[in-house]
Design an enzyme around this catalytic site. Structure first.
Site, PDB file in Angstrom:
ATOM      1  CE1 TYR A 147      -3.325   2.866   0.415  1.00  0.00           C
ATOM      2  CE2 TYR A 147      -2.288   3.305   2.544  1.00  0.00           C
ATOM      3  CZ  TYR A 147      -3.161   3.674   1.525  1.00  0.00           C
ATOM      4  OH  TYR A 147      -3.860   4.851   1.629  1.00  0.00           O
ATOM      5  CD  GLU A 334     -11.525   1.902   3.284  1.00  0.00           C
ATOM      6  OE1 GLU A 334     -10.434   1.558   3.807  1.00  0.00           O
ATOM      7  OE2 GLU A 334     -11.633   2.300   2.114  1.00  0.00           O
TER       8      GLU A 334
HETATM    9  C1  LIG Z   1      -9.208   4.480   5.203  1.00  0.00           C
HETATM   10  C2  LIG Z   1      -8.323   5.341   4.718  1.00  0.00           C
HETATM   11  O1  LIG Z   1      -7.743   5.294   3.495  1.00  0.00           O
HETATM   12  C3  LIG Z   1      -8.125   4.390   2.489  1.00  0.00           C
HETATM   13  C4  LIG Z   1      -7.159   4.567   1.377  1.00  0.00           C
HETATM   14  C5  LIG Z   1      -7.396   5.468   0.358  1.00  0.00           C
HETATM   15  C6  LIG Z   1      -6.387   5.698  -0.709  1.00  0.00           C
HETATM   16  O2  LIG Z   1      -5.209   5.427  -0.485  1.00  0.00           O
HETATM   17  O3  LIG Z   1      -6.786   6.156  -1.803  1.00  0.00           O
HETATM   18  C7  LIG Z   1      -8.612   6.167   0.291  1.00  0.00           C
HETATM   19  C8  LIG Z   1      -9.605   5.915   1.205  1.00  0.00           C
HETATM   20  C9  LIG Z   1      -9.536   4.667   1.981  1.00  0.00           C
HETATM   21  O4  LIG Z   1      -9.900   3.632   1.125  1.00  0.00           O
HETATM   22  C10 LIG Z   1      -7.879   6.492   5.536  1.00  0.00           C
HETATM   23  O5  LIG Z   1      -6.712   6.856   5.413  1.00  0.00           O
HETATM   24  O6  LIG Z   1      -8.712   7.030   6.296  1.00  0.00           O
END
Ligand SMILES: C=C(O[C@@H]1C=C(C(=O)O)C=C[C@H]1O)C(=O)O
Length: 340
Positions: A147, A334
């Site tokens: 990630y 999430e």
């Molecule tokens: C849950 C979180 O992040 C996640 C990661 C994201 C991304 O990297 O684009 C966007 C929203 C969520 O899916 C957060 O940081 O609050």
């Protein structure tokens, strides 16, 4: 579903069975079909329709399709590894970075190709991005979490395109069951957009370095309206939202508390209290959300998550549950959605 309430000049999508995509279109044109399915293939134009297969279902009975439709005629095309469809006002573009030992470079290149196309065709207002990251919590060949590796590449692409933090779209960055990294973006030509942050959360693009070499670049929500002066009738695209306050993961190991905080974060985000700062004259709540995706790390938590969701969302809302990993290893759940 509340499709009839949606202004014709804003995009709309429905969730449907993959076997019924054509049957549910009621005369509208298809901008693109995103299949949440049991395998991942590169995005393609098939029967002059943009089609994306994401490996997000463990079994056939979990599969569904998200179908973006429009009243306007649609044109499709392929640009480098990306496939796209557009209707003169809105563009849907999808890409994929095949499985690799490192992702930053490939992510940056694939994002640049998509941003380049958007710019070239005049769809400069990107309002929503979805990213599906295989092995999201695993390490890349250098020991960097995948990630974080992805976030690095994304940040580099945004930098190259001089995409400022205040312009970033709302996004989701979530695990997938395989296939490298797949993404799709929505962008508009003349529609106006406002990036919205949550006053109870640190903006993701300001997360401290403990979460990786480059922060995740996304907004908590985007308000999309036909014109800049329309501050009431637009749509709210809510980013993937989890149990994070400030920048910290809260309630590690406690599913119910994580659900509560995630829901509370969304409630606050789309409430008048938070939207006032952006001159968006709306007071939305969880019952106004549609096209909801709920990502659940542990399959055994799905029944509890479903129960809690049914207590908060409208019975008319489309809600999909996906059993995948989440960007921080301490997060169990999430949630994202759209207020049409
Ligand atoms: C849950 C979180 O992040 C996640 C990661 C994201 C991304 O990297 O684009 C966007 C929203 C969520 O899916 C957060 O940081 O609050």
């Amino acid at each position: 579903m509340t499709q009839e309430k949606r202004p014709a000049d804003l995009p709309s999508a429905i969730f449907t069975s993959p076997y019924d995509v054509t049957g549910t279109m009621s005369g509208r044109n298809v901008l693109g079909v995103v299949n949440f399915t049991t395998g991942c293939t590169g995005p393609r134009v098939e029967d002059s329709r943009l089609t994306v297969d994401l490996h997000m279902a463990h079994r056939a009975d979990e599969e569904f399709s998200e179908v973006w439709t429009t009243d306007r005629p649609v044109e499709t095309g392929v640009h480098r590894q990306a496939a796209y469809a557009h209707d003169g006002e809105y563009l849907l573009i999808a890409g994929r970075i095949p499985p690799a030992g490192r992702y930053a470079e490939g992510t940056s290149a694939a994002y640049c190709a998509a941003l380049e196309l958007m710019e070239g065709l005049g769809y400069k207002n990107c309002f929503r991005m979805w990213n599906f990251v295989g092995g999201i919590n695993g390490d890349n060949a250098d020991g960097l979490e995948i990630y974080r590796d992805f976030c690095k590449g994304r940040a580099e692409a945004f930098e190259l395109f001089r995409f400022g933090d205040l312009q970033v779209p709302s996004a989701t960055g979530i695990g997938s069951l395989g296939g490298g990294i797949a993404f799709y973006f929505l962008a508009g030509r003349s529609a106006a957009l406002t990036s919205i942050e949550n006053s109870k959360q640190v903006s993701a693009y300001h997360y401290p370095e403990q979460y990786g070499p480059r922060p995740p670049k996304f907004a908590r929500a985007t308000y999309l309206s036909a014109t800049h002066t329309d501050r009431t009738g637009g749509q709210l695209y809510v980013a993937g939202t989890a149990s994070i306050r400030g920048h910290e993961t809260c309630h590690e190991g406690d599913l119910v508390k994580q659900m509560e905080l995630s829901l509370e974060n969304i409630s606050h985000l789309i409430s008048r209290d938070n939207l006032d700062a952006y001159e968006v004259d709306r007071d939305a709540g969880l019952r106004d959300l549609d096209n909801i995706k709920v990502y659940v790390r542990r399959s055994e938590d799905v029944p509890t998550v479903r129960r809690i969701c049914s207590e908060h969302f409208s019975p008319a809302a489309s809600v999909a549950y996906l059993n995948v990993d989440i960007c921080r290893s301490g997060l169990l759940v999430e949630i994202e959605g759209i207020v049409f």
